[in-house]
Design a protein around this motif. Structure first.
Motif, mmCIF file in Angstrom:
data_model
loop_
_atom_site.group_PDB
_atom_site.id
_atom_site.type_symbol
_atom_site.label_atom_id
_atom_site.label_comp_id
_atom_site.label_asym_id
_atom_site.label_seq_id
_atom_site.Cartn_x
_atom_site.Cartn_y
_atom_site.Cartn_z
ATOM 1 N N MET A 33 0.812 -1.204 0.000
ATOM 2 C CA MET A 33 0.000 0.000 0.000
ATOM 3 C C MET A 33 0.850 1.261 0.000
ATOM 4 S SD MET A 33 -3.128 -1.066 2.563
ATOM 5 C CE MET A 33 -4.089 0.392 2.122
ATOM 6 N N LEU A 34 2.127 1.129 0.322
ATOM 7 C CA LEU A 34 3.035 2.275 0.390
ATOM 8 C C LEU A 34 3.963 2.365 -0.819
ATOM 9 C CD1 LEU A 34 4.044 1.664 4.116
ATOM 10 C CD2 LEU A 34 2.367 3.331 3.307
ATOM 11 N N ASN A 35 3.854 1.405 -1.744
ATOM 12 C CA ASN A 35 4.794 1.310 -2.862
ATOM 13 C C ASN A 35 4.767 2.510 -3.801
ATOM 14 O OD1 ASN A 35 5.774 -1.096 -1.949
ATOM 15 N ND2 ASN A 35 4.796 -2.356 -3.512
ATOM 16 N N ASN A 88 5.754 16.267 -7.464
ATOM 17 C CA ASN A 88 5.244 16.477 -6.108
ATOM 18 C C ASN A 88 3.723 16.407 -6.071
ATOM 19 O OD1 ASN A 88 5.850 17.203 -3.279
ATOM 20 N ND2 ASN A 88 4.674 19.044 -3.766
ATOM 21 N N ALA A 89 3.078 16.905 -7.125
ATOM 22 C CA ALA A 89 1.611 16.846 -7.201
ATOM 23 C C ALA A 89 1.131 15.401 -7.240
ATOM 24 C CB ALA A 89 1.127 17.600 -8.435
ATOM 25 N N LYS A 90 1.837 14.572 -8.022
ATOM 26 C CA LYS A 90 1.478 13.152 -8.088
ATOM 27 C C LYS A 90 1.750 12.476 -6.743
ATOM 28 C CE LYS A 90 1.993 12.402 -13.053
ATOM 29 N NZ LYS A 90 0.569 12.049 -13.260
ATOM 30 N N ARG A 105 -2.390 11.035 -0.343
ATOM 31 C CA ARG A 105 -3.788 11.126 0.085
ATOM 32 C C ARG A 105 -4.508 9.793 -0.080
ATOM 33 N NH1 ARG A 105 -3.580 16.517 -2.589
ATOM 34 N NH2 ARG A 105 -3.527 18.081 -0.924
ATOM 35 N N GLN A 106 -4.108 9.021 -1.076
ATOM 36 C CA GLN A 106 -4.716 7.700 -1.265
ATOM 37 C C GLN A 106 -4.401 6.787 -0.086
ATOM 38 O OE1 GLN A 106 -3.202 6.497 -5.101
ATOM 39 N NE2 GLN A 106 -4.967 7.321 -6.199
ATOM 40 N N ASN A 110 -10.749 4.823 4.296
ATOM 41 C CA ASN A 110 -10.901 3.380 4.045
ATOM 42 C C ASN A 110 -9.549 2.691 3.870
ATOM 43 O OD1 ASN A 110 -13.669 3.547 4.223
ATOM 44 N ND2 ASN A 110 -13.992 3.655 2.006
ATOM 45 N N ASN A 111 -8.668 3.322 3.079
ATOM 46 C CA ASN A 111 -7.343 2.728 2.846
ATOM 47 C C ASN A 111 -6.521 2.682 4.123
ATOM 48 O OD1 ASN A 111 -7.857 2.305 0.142
ATOM 49 N ND2 ASN A 111 -6.924 4.224 -0.512
ATOM 50 N N TRP A 112 -6.591 3.742 4.908
ATOM 51 C CA TRP A 112 -5.825 3.778 6.160
ATOM 52 C C TRP A 112 -6.303 2.691 7.113
ATOM 53 C CZ3 TRP A 112 -1.348 5.699 7.408
ATOM 54 C CH2 TRP A 112 -0.976 5.793 8.760
#
Length: 261
Positions: free
Chosen positions: A71-73, A107-109, A115-116, A121-123
């Motif tokens: 999830m952090l990749n 940086n925007a990406k 944020r994802q 839900n993801n967190w």
């Protein structure tokens, strides 16, 4: 000397701490990196000790830690690319706004990816994976009467031989194979770091080999991922100055791949 359970607990505590640090400041690339390393370190220890672990327990631990790390990749990949572009900008100080604009885009990406991860839900999914792994650790039967030193010596010898064999036979142009060897090297390196007291001589030998293999394979896998991301940026940008800059950075990453083949 710490027991096996205490070593695993220590790494598990590191995950909890790094998770809080990441949540407090996800803008710092080091926080995501440290959390991923903590998760992968513990997962590597479980893989190393697998012969003595209950198969069902191992499966639960391995799958949940793997899913949490995955999830952090995306965030990590963008952080690595940001560093590559930053280094290029530092080493090639041209008077052009293209650097600034390009780093703003990356940086925007990164903010989107960040944020994802932090989305409610993801967190919750991430935390749930780590909670399940934590609960499973506390249920493990890690007897203090078992000869852990003997098992660990045997595993160092077995895994070192397997890594040497794989490394000597690898085709460095095959990314997936190189990636798998890198993961094996990481498992051996983390184990040799945290289990060194159980087999000092074999751990030191294994660590030297694992570090060498991981560094070379890591250079290839990082360059491969950077190449894919750079190609996407090239396709997406309409600014010719930025496109030219991206192509120059892409060329360097391609050279890294060629040099390591």
């Amino acid at each position: 000397m710490l027991s096996i359970f205490e070593i695993l607990q220590q790494q598990n505590t590191a995950i909890k701490t790094d998770l809080i640090r990441f949540a407090n400041n996800p803008f710092d690339p080091n926080r995501n990196h440290d959390l991923r390393v903590a998760i992968r370190s513990l997962r590597s220890l479980y893989k190393f000790l697998k012969p003595q672990l209950d198969p069902i327990s191992f499966k639960i631990l391995d799958e949940n830690l793997s899913n949490a790390a995955k999830m952090l990749n995306s965030l990590r990949e963008l952080d690595v690319l940001f560093v590559e572009i930053s280094d290029y900008a530092f080493n090639h100080p041209l008077d052009t706004p293209a650097y600034f604009h390009l780093l703003v885009q990356v940086n925007a990406k990164r903010l989107v990816a960040m944020r994802q991860v932090l989305a409610e839900n993801n967190w919750k999914i991430l935390v749930d994976h780590l909670t399940v792994a934590n609960e499973q650790l506390n249920q493990l039967d890690l007897s203090t009467n078992f000869d852990w030193s003997q098992l660990i010596k045997h595993e160092f010898q077995r895994k070192t031989k397997k890594l040497v064999k794989s490394y000597q036979a690898v085709n460095f142009s095959e990314y997936q194979t190189v990636h798998q060897i890198r993961k094996k090297a990481k498992t051996l390196r983390y184990a040799s770091t945290y289990l060194i007291k159980f087999a000092p001589k074999k751990a030191k030998k294994s660590h030297r080999l694992a570090e060498k293999v991981q560094n070379r394979c890591g250079a290839i896998t990082d360059a491969h991922i950077n190449t894919e991301l750079l190609q996407k940026f090239i396709q997406q940008t309409h600014n010719q100055s930025e496109k030219g800059l991206l192509k120059k950075i892409l060329q360097i990453q391609t050279q890294v791949l060629v040099q390591n083949q």
